[in-house]
Design a protein around this motif. Structure first.
Motif, PDB file in Angstrom:
ATOM      1  N   GLY A 189      23.223  84.946  15.898  1.00 16.54           N
ATOM      2  CA  GLY A 189      22.039  84.420  15.232  1.00 16.54           C
ATOM      3  C   GLY A 189      20.831  85.304  15.215  1.00 16.54           C
ATOM      4  O   GLY A 189      19.706  84.816  15.109  1.00 16.54           O
ATOM      5  N   LYS A 190      21.008  86.606  15.284  1.00 16.89           N
ATOM      6  CA  LYS A 190      19.846  87.499  15.265  1.00 16.89           C
ATOM      7  C   LYS A 190      18.965  87.319  14.030  1.00 16.89           C
ATOM      8  O   LYS A 190      17.731  87.253  14.174  1.00 16.89           O
ATOM      9  CB  LYS A 190      20.329  88.947  15.382  1.00 16.89           C
ATOM     10  CG  LYS A 190      19.189  89.939  15.475  1.00 16.89           C
ATOM     11  CD  LYS A 190      19.668  91.307  15.862  1.00 16.89           C
ATOM     12  CE  LYS A 190      20.288  92.020  14.656  1.00 16.89           C
ATOM     13  NZ  LYS A 190      20.523  93.440  14.914  1.00 16.89           N
ATOM     14  N   PRO A 191      19.518  87.244  12.804  1.00 13.29           N
ATOM     15  CA  PRO A 191      18.605  87.078  11.675  1.00 13.29           C
ATOM     16  C   PRO A 191      18.115  85.646  11.597  1.00 13.29           C
ATOM     17  O   PRO A 191      18.722  84.791  10.961  1.00 13.29           O
ATOM     18  CB  PRO A 191      19.465  87.443  10.447  1.00 13.29           C
ATOM     19  CG  PRO A 191      20.865  87.227  10.876  1.00 13.29           C
ATOM     20  CD  PRO A 191      20.922  87.304  12.371  1.00 13.29           C
ATOM     21  N   LEU A 192      17.009  85.365  12.293  1.00 13.33           N
ATOM     22  CA  LEU A 192      16.451  84.025  12.276  1.00 13.33           C
ATOM     23  C   LEU A 192      14.989  84.154  11.899  1.00 13.33           C
ATOM     24  O   LEU A 192      14.243  84.879  12.554  1.00 13.33           O
ATOM     25  CB  LEU A 192      16.594  83.375  13.652  1.00 13.33           C
ATOM     26  CG  LEU A 192      16.202  81.904  13.581  1.00 13.33           C
ATOM     27  CD1 LEU A 192      17.248  81.020  14.167  1.00 13.33           C
ATOM     28  CD2 LEU A 192      14.839  81.675  14.164  1.00 13.33           C
ATOM     29  N   ALA A 193      14.622  83.479  10.819  1.00 12.20           N
ATOM     30  CA  ALA A 193      13.289  83.702  10.256  1.00 12.20           C
ATOM     31  C   ALA A 193      12.379  82.494  10.455  1.00 12.20           C
ATOM     32  O   ALA A 193      12.836  81.356  10.420  1.00 12.20           O
ATOM     33  CB  ALA A 193      13.413  83.989   8.761  1.00 12.20           C
ATOM     34  N   PHE A 194      11.108  82.789  10.664  1.00 11.17           N
ATOM     35  CA  PHE A 194      10.124  81.702  10.728  1.00 11.17           C
ATOM     36  C   PHE A 194       8.901  82.113   9.931  1.00 11.17           C
ATOM     37  O   PHE A 194       8.422  83.240  10.021  1.00 11.17           O
ATOM     38  CB  PHE A 194       9.724  81.416  12.176  1.00 11.17           C
ATOM     39  CG  PHE A 194       8.653  80.378  12.264  1.00 11.17           C
ATOM     40  CD1 PHE A 194       8.888  79.082  11.809  1.00 11.17           C
ATOM     41  CD2 PHE A 194       7.387  80.695  12.746  1.00 11.17           C
ATOM     42  CE1 PHE A 194       7.887  78.118  11.852  1.00 11.17           C
ATOM     43  CE2 PHE A 194       6.386  79.732  12.792  1.00 11.17           C
ATOM     44  CZ  PHE A 194       6.638  78.437  12.342  1.00 11.17           C
ATOM     45  N   GLY A 195       8.410  81.198   9.118  1.00 15.03           N
ATOM     46  CA  GLY A 195       7.225  81.487   8.325  1.00 15.03           C
ATOM     47  C   GLY A 195       6.741  80.229   7.655  1.00 15.03           C
ATOM     48  O   GLY A 195       7.039  79.114   8.105  1.00 15.03           O
ATOM     49  N   SER A 196       5.972  80.413   6.566  1.00 22.84           N
ATOM     50  CA  SER A 196       5.563  79.222   5.824  1.00 22.84           C
ATOM     51  C   SER A 196       5.586  79.515   4.329  1.00 22.84           C
ATOM     52  O   SER A 196       5.362  80.660   3.899  1.00 22.84           O
ATOM     53  CB  SER A 196       4.189  78.742   6.269  1.00 22.84           C
ATOM     54  OG  SER A 196       3.203  79.629   5.816  1.00 22.84           O
ATOM     55  N   TYR A 197       5.910  78.475   3.568  1.00 26.29           N
ATOM     56  CA  TYR A 197       5.964  78.580   2.118  1.00 26.29           C
ATOM     57  C   TYR A 197       4.910  77.644   1.554  1.00 26.29           C
ATOM     58  O   TYR A 197       5.022  76.432   1.725  1.00 26.29           O
ATOM     59  CB  TYR A 197       7.354  78.172   1.607  1.00 26.29           C
ATOM     60  CG  TYR A 197       7.481  78.276   0.102  1.00 26.29           C
ATOM     61  CD1 TYR A 197       7.808  79.487  -0.495  1.00 26.29           C
ATOM     62  CD2 TYR A 197       7.244  77.167  -0.708  1.00 26.29           C
ATOM     63  CE1 TYR A 197       7.911  79.590  -1.870  1.00 26.29           C
ATOM     64  CE2 TYR A 197       7.346  77.267  -2.089  1.00 26.29           C
ATOM     65  CZ  TYR A 197       7.675  78.484  -2.671  1.00 26.29           C
ATOM     66  OH  TYR A 197       7.766  78.585  -4.031  1.00 26.29           O
ATOM     67  N   ARG A 198       3.889  78.190   0.937  1.00 21.46           N
ATOM     68  CA  ARG A 198       2.791  77.392   0.376  1.00 21.46           C
ATOM     69  C   ARG A 198       2.358  76.292   1.350  1.00 21.46           C
ATOM     70  O   ARG A 198       2.243  75.114   0.995  1.00 21.46           O
ATOM     71  CB  ARG A 198       3.198  76.785  -0.967  1.00 21.46           C
ATOM     72  CG  ARG A 198       3.523  77.872  -2.007  1.00 21.46           C
ATOM     73  CD  ARG A 198       3.832  77.264  -3.358  1.00 21.46           C
ATOM     74  NE  ARG A 198       4.236  78.295  -4.291  1.00 21.46           N
ATOM     75  CZ  ARG A 198       3.388  78.997  -5.060  1.00 21.46           C
ATOM     76  NH1 ARG A 198       2.096  78.760  -5.011  1.00 21.46           N
ATOM     77  NH2 ARG A 198       3.848  79.920  -5.884  1.00 21.46           N
ATOM     78  N   GLY A 199       2.165  76.686   2.590  1.00 22.31           N
ATOM     79  CA  GLY A 199       1.621  75.756   3.593  1.00 22.31           C
ATOM     80  C   GLY A 199       2.662  74.923   4.319  1.00 22.31           C
ATOM     81  O   GLY A 199       2.323  74.177   5.240  1.00 22.31           O
ATOM     82  N   ILE A 200       3.921  75.019   3.926  1.00 29.87           N
ATOM     83  CA  ILE A 200       4.956  74.233   4.617  1.00 29.87           C
ATOM     84  C   ILE A 200       5.744  75.147   5.551  1.00 29.87           C
ATOM     85  O   ILE A 200       6.174  76.237   5.149  1.00 29.87           O
ATOM     86  CB  ILE A 200       5.917  73.564   3.604  1.00 29.87           C
ATOM     87  CG1 ILE A 200       5.118  72.633   2.696  1.00 29.87           C
ATOM     88  CG2 ILE A 200       7.024  72.805   4.327  1.00 29.87           C
ATOM     89  CD1 ILE A 200       5.959  71.900   1.694  1.00 29.87           C
ATOM     90  N   ASN A 201       5.918  74.688   6.806  1.00 30.71           N
ATOM     91  CA  ASN A 201       6.670  75.491   7.772  1.00 30.71           C
ATOM     92  C   ASN A 201       8.102  75.713   7.287  1.00 30.71           C
ATOM     93  O   ASN A 201       8.733  74.812   6.738  1.00 30.71           O
ATOM     94  CB  ASN A 201       6.701  74.800   9.135  1.00 30.71           C
ATOM     95  CG  ASN A 201       5.369  74.921   9.841  1.00 30.71           C
ATOM     96  OD1 ASN A 201       4.725  75.969   9.801  1.00 30.71           O
ATOM     97  ND2 ASN A 201       4.938  73.846  10.475  1.00 30.71           N
ATOM     98  N   PHE A 202       8.574  76.910   7.528  1.00 30.26           N
ATOM     99  CA  PHE A 202       9.905  77.307   7.070  1.00 30.26           C
ATOM    100  C   PHE A 202      10.691  77.932   8.228  1.00 30.26           C
ATOM    101  O   PHE A 202      10.154  78.774   8.951  1.00 30.26           O
ATOM    102  CB  PHE A 202       9.761  78.337   5.932  1.00 30.26           C
ATOM    103  CG  PHE A 202      10.986  79.164   5.717  1.00 30.26           C
ATOM    104  CD1 PHE A 202      12.078  78.640   5.039  1.00 30.26           C
ATOM    105  CD2 PHE A 202      11.085  80.469   6.232  1.00 30.26           C
ATOM    106  CE1 PHE A 202      13.242  79.398   4.868  1.00 30.26           C
ATOM    107  CE2 PHE A 202      12.227  81.227   6.059  1.00 30.26           C
ATOM    108  CZ  PHE A 202      13.302  80.683   5.374  1.00 30.26           C
TER     109      PHE A 202
END
Ligand code: AMP
Ligand code: MG
Length: 404
Positions: A284-297
């Motif tokens: 599971g190394k490629p695990l991403a966290f961010g936000s898309y237009r204000g929604i957590n992703f």
């Protein structure tokens, strides 16, 4: 690269608890309590009989045998109107209120009556040889719960028996946390739905099914968005759909690695921000966290086992935190390795079967640990956690394991 712990803390810091809502008791199974529950009155509310028999005065039972005259008949649900005088008894059924003057119940099978056949009248007298103490076979007022006592704590996931307790207390409406809402999508040109005929080079989308069930199992609602093709436009279209539904989290699988067709990262960067996209773990190394237009992703890896492990390690804790749950995480226990286990120095989550040997849980790997091998996950009872920096755990050594 971030450690698992750092990545999880970073993700958790972005999520708030959901608001609470008041629901009918019948809709509260598996929901998370939003308030402490206090008993409004004693339970039981009155001294009552634990047996079908006769309410008596314990001090009358010292003669052997004892004969008492039966002066009343008290079925469950009735209000007794007599006060027992010395030498008197009242026929009484389980759960019926004990009459004034009585302090014990002699079970019917310990008397000369032996049993109350359904529909029979109370006898005129009873005779028995047992000696009773005050309190015998009486369920005392307040023995279960006391008025003012906190009986269920906020943050508890309501079990069937909890609903029974809430009903006992007369709570027809209960305040629980709203379920978090998660939009789920898979991504990849190779993916077919479960009912589509197989084609050359294609595989069936399994992650949608695993992850939707995992989301629901963690107490959240899932909005299934299906599969995004490997293009900017397809990915953006599904993310926009999630945004219009005001979900609490967008969860995807695949498309966050370094492949030439991995568009998810790019779409997030163009419409929000990517906090990180790799974690020092296996699988599971490629695990991403961010936000898309204000929604957590959160972007899970594509390989089915990696996606599952990523869910357990990062997403389940997020859903637990959002739903206000204090007990939503999986249980972690210490187990003994039943074989030498190799690792590559990343924090590793390995599929294992557990067997109890003389009371100690022994772990054996379920086979090849490739991140695409779903059967070895299905066969596992637990994920063994091999800490970062460790390359070999010899047989006999203990490690922590997440029970599945
Ligand atoms: P990717 O991250 O897109 O490179 O995908 C990694 C691997 O996971 C590839 O072998 C994909 O075919 C596989 N994969 C991606 N998504 C799914 C899915 N929804 N179900 C099953 N396998 C998948
Ligand atoms: Mg792909």
């Amino acid at each position: 690269m971030l450690s698992v712990h750092e990545a999880r803390e970073r993700i958790l810091s972005h999520f708030q608890k959901t608001a609470s809502e008041t629901l009918p008791l019948t809709a509260c199974a598996n929901r998370v309590l939003g308030v402490d529950i206090t008993a409004q009155h004693d339970i039981p509310l009155f001294d009552n009989s634990a047996m079908d028999g006769f309410a008596i005065r314990a001090e009358d039972t010292h003669a052997s045998p004892t004969t008492l005259s039966v002066v009343a008949d008290i079925p469950a649900g009735a209000t007794p109107t007599v006060t027992l005088a010395p030498g008197q008894a009242a026929r009484i059924m389980t759960g019926a209120q004990v009459p004034a003057g009585a302090n014990a119940v002699i079970p019917v099978e310990d008397t000369d009556v032996r049993q109350h056949a359904a529909g029979t009248f109370a006898p005129k007298t009873i005779t028995f040889t047992k000696t009773l103490k005050a309190g015998d076979n009486v369920r005392e007022r307040g023995i279960d719960m006391r008025a003012g006592e906190i009986v269920l704590q906020k943050g508890r996931t309501l079990k069937p028996q909890d609903l029974g307790l809430l009903a006992t207390l007369g709570m027809a409406q209960v305040t629980v946390h709203k379920k978090p809402r998660v939009a789920l999508l898979s991504s990849g040109d190779e993916l077919l739905t479960v009912d589509a005929p197989l084609e050359s080079g294609k595989i069936r989308d399994s992650n949608s099914y695993t992850l939707a069930a995992a989301i629901e199992n963690a107490g959240a609602d899932v909005l299934r968005l299906g599969v995004a093709k490997d293009s900017r436009e397809a990915v953006t279209a599904l993310f926009d759909q999630a945004m219009h539904e005001h979900v609490d989290l967008i969860l995807s699988s695949a498309g966050v690695s370094v492949g030439a067709f991995d568009f998810i990262k790019e779409v997030i960067e163009a419409n929000g921000s990517m906090d990180f996209w790799r974690v020092n773990m296996r699988p599971g190394k490629p695990l991403a966290f961010g936000s898309y237009r204000g929604i957590n992703f959160i972007g899970l890896p594509g390989n089915p086992v990696s996606a599952f492990v990523g869910f357990e390690v990062f997403v389940r804790p997020v859903l637990g935190q959002m739903s206000g749950s204090l007990d939503g995480n999986r249980q972690t226990v210490r187990v003994r390795c039943g074989e030498d286990i190799e690792s590559d120095g990343r924090e590793s989550y390995l599929r294992a079967k557990l067997r109890s040997e003389s009371g100690i849980l022994q772990a054996h790997l379920t086979g090849h640990q490739g991140s695409g091998n779903l059967l070895s996950l299905v066969q596992a009872d637990a994920l063994l956690i091999i800490p970062a920096g460790v390359k070999c755990v010899p047989a006999g050594q203990e490690v922590f394991a997440i029970l599945l």
